[in-house]
Design an enzyme around this catalytic site. Structure first.
Site, short mmCIF file in Angstrom:
data_model
loop_
_atom_site.label_atom_id
_atom_site.label_comp_id
_atom_site.label_asym_id
_atom_site.label_seq_id
_atom_site.Cartn_x
_atom_site.Cartn_y
_atom_site.Cartn_z
CE LYS A 102 -19.01 -65.28 0.05
NZ LYS A 102 -19.03 -66.75 0.36
CB THR A 162 -18.88 -70.37 -0.31
OG1 THR A 162 -19.88 -71.20 -0.91
CG2 THR A 162 -17.72 -70.22 -1.28
CG LEU A 194 -22.62 -69.32 9.55
CD1 LEU A 194 -21.44 -69.46 10.50
CD2 LEU A 194 -23.78 -68.60 10.23
N PRO A 195 -22.78 -66.56 5.91
CG PRO A 195 -23.78 -64.48 6.15
CD PRO A 195 -23.37 -65.69 6.93
CE LYS A 255 -20.25 -73.31 -4.25
NZ LYS A 255 -20.96 -72.87 -3.05
#
Length: 309
Positions: free
Chosen positions: A252, A108, A77-78, A183
């Protein structure tokens, strides 16, 4: 972890669910299909579902259709807020997933979200691993991604055959949330290395030395990085700019690193300067542009496409 949970995982089938069929999720699903798994996918986009179906993925029209047949479910997912909504929302997984299911979140995300979601799932004997990935759509399509994973070791070991089918490198970092932190740290370095490599090659060019040759020299020396070894040769120097990862997504991720540092009251000047440069790049580069385009902010003549300079 209960004995019942472990028994359920040991009896798992080769049917895997994938929620989120964008560039990453769809290619991960297709890779699992190639490795002889049956994959049921779900996405709100009809186009994404159709593309996945063309790659051998069975498209589900409802989450319940997927959860009824899968006790391993992968999320792609975003952002963290999407993970929370899909997992804990009014129509989320928590209402339809059976006990002894394992959720593998490759988004992430942020550690706080992963820990909250994992805590809610654990009340229903459902395991949750945060397992963000590196390698982009190409790595997802070839099963050569890297994964950094947080969560209970027993749950990690039980789903290892699925993780091995999806990736070439896996590092179990620690408890839930640890994968997210690893990450975020990795992507902050990647974001910085893209800029510092662009600056190094600009320095060479202005000094009258062929930047292609200097890039080769850097990759033979101690200054090499993922940016110099992969990103610049593949997407920057060729001016292809088609990695499949966008400026918006990297902005992001850099923002997540900045927020994490601030929440820990850390003084990290290089990280803050990197974040500022990525924020400022929004004046020149759209969120939809390839993330390697950040090099153009350093030297538009050297790294820009001919029809754009």
């Amino acid at each position: 972890m209960t004995k019942a949970f472990i028994t359920g995982i040991q009896n798992m089938t080769n049917t895997i669910g994938v929620i989120g069929l964008g560039n990453m999720g769809r290619n991960m699903a297709a890779t699992l299909v190639k490795k002889s798994f049956t994959v049921i996918g779900f996405d709100l986009s009809e186009t994404a579902c159709k593309q996945a179906a063309e790659q051998g993925v069975i498209a589900a029209t409802h989450l319940s259709t997927l959860t009824e047949q899968c006790n391993i479910i992968i999320l792609s997912l975003p952002k963290a807020e999407h993970v929370e909504a899909v997992c804990l929302g009014d129509n989320g997984l928590i209402h339809v997933v059976s006990p002894r299911t394992t959720i593998i979140d490759t988004t992430t995300s942020v550690p706080e979200t992963s820990r909250m979601v994992a805590a809610e799932f654990s009340k229903q004997n459902i395991a949750f691993l945060d397992a963000p990935v590196s390698g982009g759509p190409a790595g997802a399509a070839t099963g050569t991604m890297s994964m950094v994973i947080g969560g209970e070791m027993e749950a990690y070991k039980q789903v290892l055959p699925v993780l091995e089918a999806m990736s070439s490198v896996r590092v179990h970092v620690g408890d839930v949330g640890a994968g997210n932190i690893a990450k975020i740290a990795n992507n902050m370095l990647a974001a910085a290395h893209l800029i510092t490599t662009a600056e190094a090659l600009t320095l060479a060019e202005k000094a009258g030395v062929d930047p292609e040759k200097v890039l080769e020299a850097i990759n033979a020396g101690s200054g090499r990085s993922g940016a110099s070894q992969a990103m610049f040769p593949t997407w920057v120097m060729t001016k292809a700019y088609d990695s499949g990862f966008t400026m918006g997504l990297m902005r992001k991720d850099v923002g997540l690193a900045k927020t994490l540092a601030q929440s820990l009251n850390l003084t990290l000047p290089m990280a803050m300067q990197t974040a500022a440069l990525w924020e400022d790049s929004a004046q020149k580069l759209a969120d939809s542009d390839d993330f390697c385009c950040i090099a153009q902010c350093t030297n538009p003549l050297l790294f820009g496409k001919e029809d754009e300079v």
